[in-house]
Design a protein around this motif. Structure first.
Motif, PDB file in Angstrom:
ATOM      1  N   ASP A   1       0.621  -3.051   3.645  1.00 31.52           N
ATOM      2  CA  ASP A   1      -0.461  -3.790   4.143  1.00 31.52           C
ATOM      3  C   ASP A   1      -1.223  -3.066   5.079  1.00 31.52           C
ATOM      4  OD1 ASP A   1      -1.876  -5.717   5.450  1.00 31.52           O
ATOM      5  OD2 ASP A   1      -0.455  -7.153   5.714  1.00 31.52           O
TER       6      ASP A   1
ATOM      7  N   THR B   1       0.750 -13.259   0.163  1.00 33.40           N
ATOM      8  CA  THR B   1       1.010 -12.379   1.434  1.00 33.40           C
ATOM      9  C   THR B   1       2.026 -11.145   0.872  1.00 33.40           C
ATOM     10  OG1 THR B   1       1.877 -12.209   3.468  1.00 33.40           O
ATOM     11  CG2 THR B   1       3.022 -13.548   1.935  1.00 33.40           C
ATOM     12  N   VAL B   2       2.153 -10.280   1.577  1.00 35.26           N
ATOM     13  CA  VAL B   2       3.085  -9.035   1.315  1.00 35.26           C
ATOM     14  C   VAL B   2       4.433  -9.416   2.233  1.00 35.26           C
ATOM     15  CG1 VAL B   2       1.389  -7.348   1.004  1.00 35.26           C
ATOM     16  CG2 VAL B   2       2.032  -7.670   3.086  1.00 35.26           C
TER      17      VAL B   2
ATOM     18  N   THR C   1       3.358  -0.896   6.991  1.00 31.24           N
ATOM     19  CA  THR C   1       2.246  -1.564   7.826  1.00 31.24           C
ATOM     20  C   THR C   1       1.398  -0.560   8.562  1.00 31.24           C
ATOM     21  OG1 THR C   1       3.496  -2.502   9.546  1.00 31.24           O
ATOM     22  CG2 THR C   1       3.060  -3.844   7.782  1.00 31.24           C
TER      23      THR C   1
ATOM     24  N   SER D   1      -8.370  -5.637   3.480  1.00 32.94           N
ATOM     25  CA  SER D   1      -9.301  -6.923   3.632  1.00 32.94           C
ATOM     26  C   SER D   1     -10.543  -6.679   2.955  1.00 32.94           C
ATOM     27  CB  SER D   1      -9.387  -6.867   5.173  1.00 32.94           C
ATOM     28  OG  SER D   1     -10.254  -5.918   5.568  1.00 32.94           O
TER      29      SER D   1
ATOM     30  N   VAL E   1      -2.355  -3.985   0.023  1.00 31.03           N
ATOM     31  CA  VAL E   1      -3.540  -5.120   0.181  1.00 31.03           C
ATOM     32  C   VAL E   1      -4.334  -4.691   1.422  1.00 31.03           C
ATOM     33  CG1 VAL E   1      -1.805  -6.372   1.998  1.00 31.03           C
ATOM     34  CG2 VAL E   1      -3.641  -7.619   0.833  1.00 31.03           C
TER      35      VAL E   1
ATOM     36  N   ALA F   1      -3.700  -6.579  -3.766  1.00 32.51           N
ATOM     37  CA  ALA F   1      -2.967  -7.917  -3.883  1.00 32.51           C
ATOM     38  C   ALA F   1      -3.613  -8.441  -5.202  1.00 32.51           C
ATOM     39  CB  ALA F   1      -2.867  -8.538  -2.929  1.00 32.51           C
TER      40      ALA F   1
ATOM     41  N   ASP G   1      -0.711  -1.419  11.449  1.00 33.83           N
ATOM     42  CA  ASP G   1      -1.580  -2.167  12.620  1.00 33.83           C
ATOM     43  C   ASP G   1      -2.035  -1.477  13.547  1.00 33.83           C
ATOM     44  OD1 ASP G   1      -0.631  -4.474  11.035  1.00 33.83           O
ATOM     45  OD2 ASP G   1       0.988  -4.924  12.303  1.00 33.83           O
TER      46      ASP G   1
ATOM     47  N   ARG H   1       7.160  -1.919   1.683  1.00 34.48           N
ATOM     48  CA  ARG H   1       6.965  -2.621   3.181  1.00 34.48           C
ATOM     49  C   ARG H   1       6.474  -1.704   4.218  1.00 34.48           C
ATOM     50  NH1 ARG H   1      11.758  -4.788   0.441  1.00 34.48           N
ATOM     51  NH2 ARG H   1      13.067  -3.380   2.022  1.00 34.48           N
TER      52      ARG H   1
ATOM     53  N   ASP I   1       4.099  -3.705  -1.434  1.00 34.66           N
ATOM     54  CA  ASP I   1       4.080  -4.308  -0.279  1.00 34.66           C
ATOM     55  C   ASP I   1       3.719  -3.784   0.882  1.00 34.66           C
ATOM     56  OD1 ASP I   1       4.895  -7.062  -1.281  1.00 34.66           O
ATOM     57  OD2 ASP I   1       6.703  -6.410  -1.455  1.00 34.66           O
TER      58      ASP I   1
ATOM     59  N   ARG J   1      -4.450  -4.066   5.905  1.00 32.61           N
ATOM     60  CA  ARG J   1      -5.446  -4.991   6.515  1.00 32.61           C
ATOM     61  C   ARG J   1      -5.381  -4.570   7.946  1.00 32.61           C
ATOM     62  NH1 ARG J   1      -3.326 -10.232   4.134  1.00 32.61           N
ATOM     63  NH2 ARG J   1      -1.198  -9.444   4.815  1.00 32.61           N
TER      64      ARG J   1
END
Length: 222
Positions: free
Chosen positions: A180, A8-9, A160, A202, A200, A2, A162, A158, A178, A182
């Motif tokens: 993510d 944010t994404v 992720t 962390s 992005v 980022a 998680d 887009r 986008d 993290r």
């Protein structure tokens, strides 16, 4: 990663799969170019079968064996795959749209050139998935283990990861928007560290990846 000032994404648009009343499949072998609509496949052994180019719409595939199953160019739409397992499943150039995949146990799955849109992959473990040149848009990986996932040349928008464990992932020549990372529980990038523009991470992940970044630009750390 980022850029400065980016807050944010963009959020992943998740599938909303609402299956109709399903009919149990009669147990016959799959057919190439077959058309399957509103069916439930449960505990079936599809090992070695071919359904290349088939269409699965409003279907549930539960606890089926997919060893060496050929599903190249198949289309899964508004469907659920739960507890599937297998080695060498061929999903090359397949299309998954509005699909939920849960607790899969797969190895050597071929997804090169596949298109995944509004897909959730939840739980399970996938070893050596080949996602080269694949296109992923609005894809959420949740609580799964990806071992040596190959995203070389893939387009990720887009996406992720998680609570996922990513081991020896390859992002060579990938393009990201986008993305993510993290939320990943573990992030081990074997190749393609230079392709994280558009992703992005962390601060803690940055520290963990510092040796890889240094090696990429030729910096010795002594």
């Amino acid at each position: 990663m980022a850029g400065r000032g980016e807050k944010t994404v963009r959020a992943v648009r998740r599938p909303e799969v609402r299956l109709p009343q399903l009919a149990a499949y009669d147990g016959g072998e799959l057919e190439a170019e077959g058309d399957y609509d509103g069916l439930e496949f449960a505990d079936a052994d599809w090992a070695g079968q071919s359904a290349r180019g088939a269409r699965f719409m409003d279907c549930a595939v539960r606890r089926c064996a997919l060893d060496e199953t050929v599903l190249g160019r198949a289309r899964f739409i508004d469907s659920v795959l739960s507890g599937v397992r297998g080695v060498g499943t061929d999903l090359s150039q397949a299309s998954l749209r509005d699909v939920e995949v849960s607790d899969a146990r797969l190895g050597g799955t071929q997804l090169h050139g596949a298109v995944l849109e509004r897909v959730v992959v939840r739980g399970g473990k996938i070893d050596f998935p080949n996602l080269r040149q694949a296109k992923l848009r609005d894809v959420a990986f949740e609580g799964c283990v990806l071992v040596e996932a190959d995203f070389a040349g893939a387009v990720l928008e887009r996406v992720t990861f998680d609570d996922c464990t990513l081991t020896r992932v390859d992002f060579s020549e990938a393009r990201m928007t986008d993305v993510d990372l993290r939320g990943a529980a573990a992030l081990d990038i074997a190749r393609g560290i230079d392709r994280l523009s558009g992703a992005v991470i962390s601060p803690a992940q940055l520290l963990d990846l510092a040796p890889v970044f240094a090696a990429q630009i030729g910096v010795r750390v002594e």
